[in-house]
Design a protein around this motif. Structure first.
Motif, PDB file in Angstrom:
ATOM      1  N   SER A  43       0.854  -1.174   0.000  1.00 50.39           N
ATOM      2  CA  SER A  43       0.000   0.000   0.000  1.00 50.39           C
ATOM      3  C   SER A  43       0.896   1.231   0.000  1.00 50.39           C
ATOM      4  CB  SER A  43      -0.890  -0.002   1.246  1.00 50.39           C
ATOM      5  OG  SER A  43      -1.835   1.026   1.154  1.00 50.39           O
ATOM      6  N   GLY A  44       0.354   2.351  -0.415  1.00 51.25           N
ATOM      7  CA  GLY A  44       1.170   3.555  -0.400  1.00 51.25           C
ATOM      8  C   GLY A  44       0.508   4.699  -1.128  1.00 51.25           C
ATOM      9  N   VAL A  45       1.291   5.737  -1.351  1.00 53.42           N
ATOM     10  CA  VAL A  45       0.809   6.923  -2.054  1.00 53.42           C
ATOM     11  C   VAL A  45       1.820   7.292  -3.133  1.00 53.42           C
ATOM     12  CG1 VAL A  45      -0.482   7.827  -0.075  1.00 53.42           C
ATOM     13  CG2 VAL A  45       1.879   8.523  -0.423  1.00 53.42           C
ATOM     14  N   ILE A  46       1.328   8.004  -4.132  1.00 53.12           N
ATOM     15  CA  ILE A  46       2.186   8.513  -5.194  1.00 53.12           C
ATOM     16  C   ILE A  46       2.201  10.031  -5.086  1.00 53.12           C
ATOM     17  CG2 ILE A  46       2.536   8.694  -7.694  1.00 53.12           C
ATOM     18  CD1 ILE A  46       2.839   5.842  -6.691  1.00 53.12           C
ATOM     19  N   ALA A  47       3.384  10.604  -5.068  1.00 56.13           N
ATOM     20  CA  ALA A  47       3.523  12.060  -5.042  1.00 56.13           C
ATOM     21  C   ALA A  47       3.872  12.519  -6.456  1.00 56.13           C
ATOM     22  CB  ALA A  47       4.622  12.472  -4.066  1.00 56.13           C
ATOM     23  N   ILE A  48       3.058  13.446  -6.980  1.00 54.89           N
ATOM     24  CA  ILE A  48       3.288  13.983  -8.317  1.00 54.89           C
ATOM     25  C   ILE A  48       3.267  15.503  -8.256  1.00 54.89           C
ATOM     26  CG2 ILE A  48       2.308  11.986  -9.500  1.00 54.89           C
ATOM     27  CD1 ILE A  48      -0.243  13.590  -9.977  1.00 54.89           C
ATOM     28  N   SER A  49       3.740  16.113  -9.311  1.00 58.85           N
ATOM     29  CA  SER A  49       3.743  17.572  -9.349  1.00 58.85           C
ATOM     30  C   SER A  49       2.318  18.099  -9.520  1.00 58.85           C
ATOM     31  CB  SER A  49       4.612  18.071 -10.506  1.00 58.85           C
ATOM     32  OG  SER A  49       3.998  17.746 -11.740  1.00 58.85           O
ATOM     33  N   LYS A  50       2.124  19.343  -9.136  1.00 61.80           N
ATOM     34  CA  LYS A  50       0.823  19.977  -9.292  1.00 61.80           C
ATOM     35  C   LYS A  50       0.425  20.022 -10.764  1.00 61.80           C
ATOM     36  CE  LYS A  50      -1.645  24.232  -8.115  1.00 61.80           C
ATOM     37  NZ  LYS A  50      -1.526  25.546  -7.450  1.00 61.80           N
ATOM     38  N   LYS A  51       1.392  20.293 -11.627  1.00 66.68           N
ATOM     39  CA  LYS A  51       1.142  20.326 -13.075  1.00 66.68           C
ATOM     40  C   LYS A  51       0.608  18.979 -13.558  1.00 66.68           C
ATOM     41  CE  LYS A  51       3.664  20.523 -17.382  1.00 66.68           C
ATOM     42  NZ  LYS A  51       4.915  20.071 -17.879  1.00 66.68           N
ATOM     43  N   ASP A  52       1.232  17.879 -13.123  1.00 68.58           N
ATOM     44  CA  ASP A  52       0.775  16.545 -13.517  1.00 68.58           C
ATOM     45  C   ASP A  52      -0.607  16.233 -12.942  1.00 68.58           C
ATOM     46  OD1 ASP A  52       2.997  16.059 -15.033  1.00 68.58           O
ATOM     47  OD2 ASP A  52       3.959  14.719 -13.591  1.00 68.58           O
TER      48      ASP A  52
END
Length: 98
Positions: free
Chosen positions: A43-52
């Motif tokens: 389990s987990g989370v994905i961190a992406i840019s605000k633009k993405d």
């Protein structure tokens, strides 16, 4: 799809500033794993840019709009019936059940 960097919560905290800067500079998401009783260690989370994230929301909206349009076109092509009489409705259900 290219592999993304994966961090434990501890390693993410230790390098948080550098990781966030890297996400923005390279436009590359990272995964932070979080073990859970329900999902196990994957389990987990994905961190992406605000633009993405904004691009993702736009693509999601376009996909839903396209699917809605296609479903409507298919439904209209099936010669839909607009039944209002209770007996007609029951007869239609009976025909469908057979």
């Amino acid at each position: 799809m290219t592999a993304i960097d994966v961090y434990s919560p501890t390693n993410f905290r230790k390098n948080q500033s550098a990781i966030l800067k890297e996400i923005l500079a390279q436009n590359k998401p990272v995964e932070i794993t979080i073990a859970s009783e329900k999902d196990g260690p994957n389990s987990g989370v994905i961190a992406i840019s605000k633009k993405d994230y904004i691009e993702y929301l736009q693509l999601k909206k376009q996909a839903v709009e396209l699917a809605t349009k296609e479903i409507s076109e298919i439904a209209r092509s099936q010669n839909p019936q607009h039944l209002t009489d209770q007996k007609d409705i029951e007869a239609w259900f009976d025909d469908e059940a057979e």
